[in-house]
Scaffold this motif. Structure first.
Motif, mmCIF file in Angstrom:
data_model
loop_
_atom_site.group_PDB
_atom_site.id
_atom_site.type_symbol
_atom_site.label_atom_id
_atom_site.label_comp_id
_atom_site.label_asym_id
_atom_site.label_seq_id
_atom_site.Cartn_x
_atom_site.Cartn_y
_atom_site.Cartn_z
ATOM 1 N N SER A 1 0.821 -1.203 0.000
ATOM 2 C CA SER A 1 0.000 0.000 0.000
ATOM 3 C C SER A 1 0.861 1.261 0.000
ATOM 4 N N ASP B 1 -10.336 -3.111 -6.793
ATOM 5 C CA ASP B 1 -9.077 -2.617 -6.233
ATOM 6 C C ASP B 1 -7.920 -2.643 -7.220
ATOM 7 N N THR B 2 -8.067 -3.321 -8.358
ATOM 8 C CA THR B 2 -6.971 -3.368 -9.323
ATOM 9 C C THR B 2 -7.267 -2.592 -10.603
ATOM 10 N N GLY C 1 -6.029 -9.507 -9.410
ATOM 11 C CA GLY C 1 -5.588 -9.233 -8.050
ATOM 12 C C GLY C 1 -6.578 -9.748 -7.025
ATOM 13 N N THR D 1 -7.871 -9.293 -3.111
ATOM 14 C CA THR D 1 -7.904 -8.472 -1.904
ATOM 15 C C THR D 1 -8.320 -9.370 -0.751
ATOM 16 N N ASN E 1 -10.649 -9.421 -7.967
ATOM 17 C CA ASN E 1 -10.975 -8.074 -8.413
ATOM 18 C C ASN E 1 -11.284 -7.977 -9.901
ATOM 19 N N ARG F 1 -5.777 -5.526 5.918
ATOM 20 C CA ARG F 1 -6.029 -5.664 4.486
ATOM 21 C C ARG F 1 -4.749 -5.934 3.722
ATOM 22 N N TYR G 1 -3.265 -7.085 -0.454
ATOM 23 C CA TYR G 1 -3.517 -7.311 -1.875
ATOM 24 C C TYR G 1 -2.376 -8.154 -2.441
#
Length: 286
Positions: A68, A108-109, A117, A119, A257, A278, A280
């Motif tokens: 992140s 999220d991707t 991806g 998550t 994702n 969280r 990824y």
């Protein structure tokens, strides 16, 4: 032995039963977990006691972790895992990224070049009221899309940009986190992807769009692209097509994702603290 599964919704989501993720899974068990991920897009494993390093270890079995940008919210010693919620340090500063207005459908991707991806969210604390997460299948959305809409998106590309999304969130929720630096913003150029795709494992057709990131759709004006984006997302997220996950402490939920959209829902932060871990990872397919 393969893991036992319980469907959560006709279109999206499955619960894995009798699984302890604090211990490494053998190859057969992990393959069963991976198959569930591909088939159902969203996987729920309840009743876990999962330290951040164990979560990171599971994440790495899916692929390459994505670290992140918000480094101030990394779990100490485990940069693959970030803290999301309303918790604070003893001096009163936020210890987790808080987005009170995260009830926005997205992937999220969508701002990445590599769109495959996973998550992974682990529930450490949850408020008494609200805070559910919503999921919708983009494969099912394409299957049920009217013929005229399918014709309008066939062969088109969509351009997404993370900075547009991040600016939107910070404008709605000032002070939730530090704005990204110019150097960090430069890491997020426009990303162009096929609007209609086939999943690399299942072969199922789907459409890939994340509304708050959309900068344009090929062949359409900016205004037309925004209207089309809204129409496509509204179809995918019809109430009957959505799985609503009600969090319990110890839940681990992870999702694909490319194949799904998700959205937060409002939480009553007066009713208790919320803390999620969280992670990824980019999933690599042959």
């Amino acid at each position: 032995m393969p893991l036992a599964l319980r469907p959560l919704h006709p279109d999206v989501g499955v619960e894995v039963l009798g699984c302890d993720l604090s211990q490494p899974l053998d190859d057969e068990q992990f393959q069963s977990l991976l198959d569930a991920y591909h088939r159902h897009s969203v996987v729920v494993v309840r009743g876990q006691s999962l330290a951040a390093p164990a979560q990171a270890g599971l994440l790495r079995r899916f692929g390459t972790p994505k670290i992140s940008q918000r480094k101030e919210f990394h779990v100490p010693g485990t940069p693959e895992i970030g803290r999301v919620g309303n918790t604070r340090h003893p001096d009163g500063t936020p210890s987790a990224f808080l987005d009170r207005y995260g009830n926005l459908w997205h992937s999220d991707t969508a701002s990445d070049q590599h769109v495959d991806g996973v998550t992974m969210l682990y529930c450490v604390m949850t408020p008494q009221i609200g805070g559910d997460t919503l999921f919708a299948s983009m494969g099912r959305a394409y299957d049920t899309l009217p013929a005229d809409l399918k014709a309008r998106i066939d062969g088109r590309t969509v351009v997404h940009n993370f900075n547009q999304h991040n600016d939107y969130l910070l404008a709605r929720n000032p002070g939730s986190a530090r704005p990204l630096s110019a150097a960090d913003r430069a890491k997020w150029p426009d990303r162009e992807h096929d609007l209609v795709q086939r999943h690399p494992v299942t072969g199922r057709p789907l459409y890939f769009i994340s509304p708050t990131l959309v900068r344009g759709i090929s062949g359409y004006s900016d205004e037309e692209a925004q209207r089309l984006s809204a129409e496509l997302v509204a179809h995918a997220t019809r109430p009957e097509a959505v799985y609503r996950h009600k969090w319990q402490i110890g839940d681990l939920v992870f999702w694909d994702n490319r194949a799904s959209l998700h959205s937060a829902s409002p939480a009553d932060y007066q009713g208790g603290q919320r803390l999620m871990h969280r992670g990824y990872a980019y999933v690599h397919y042959a």
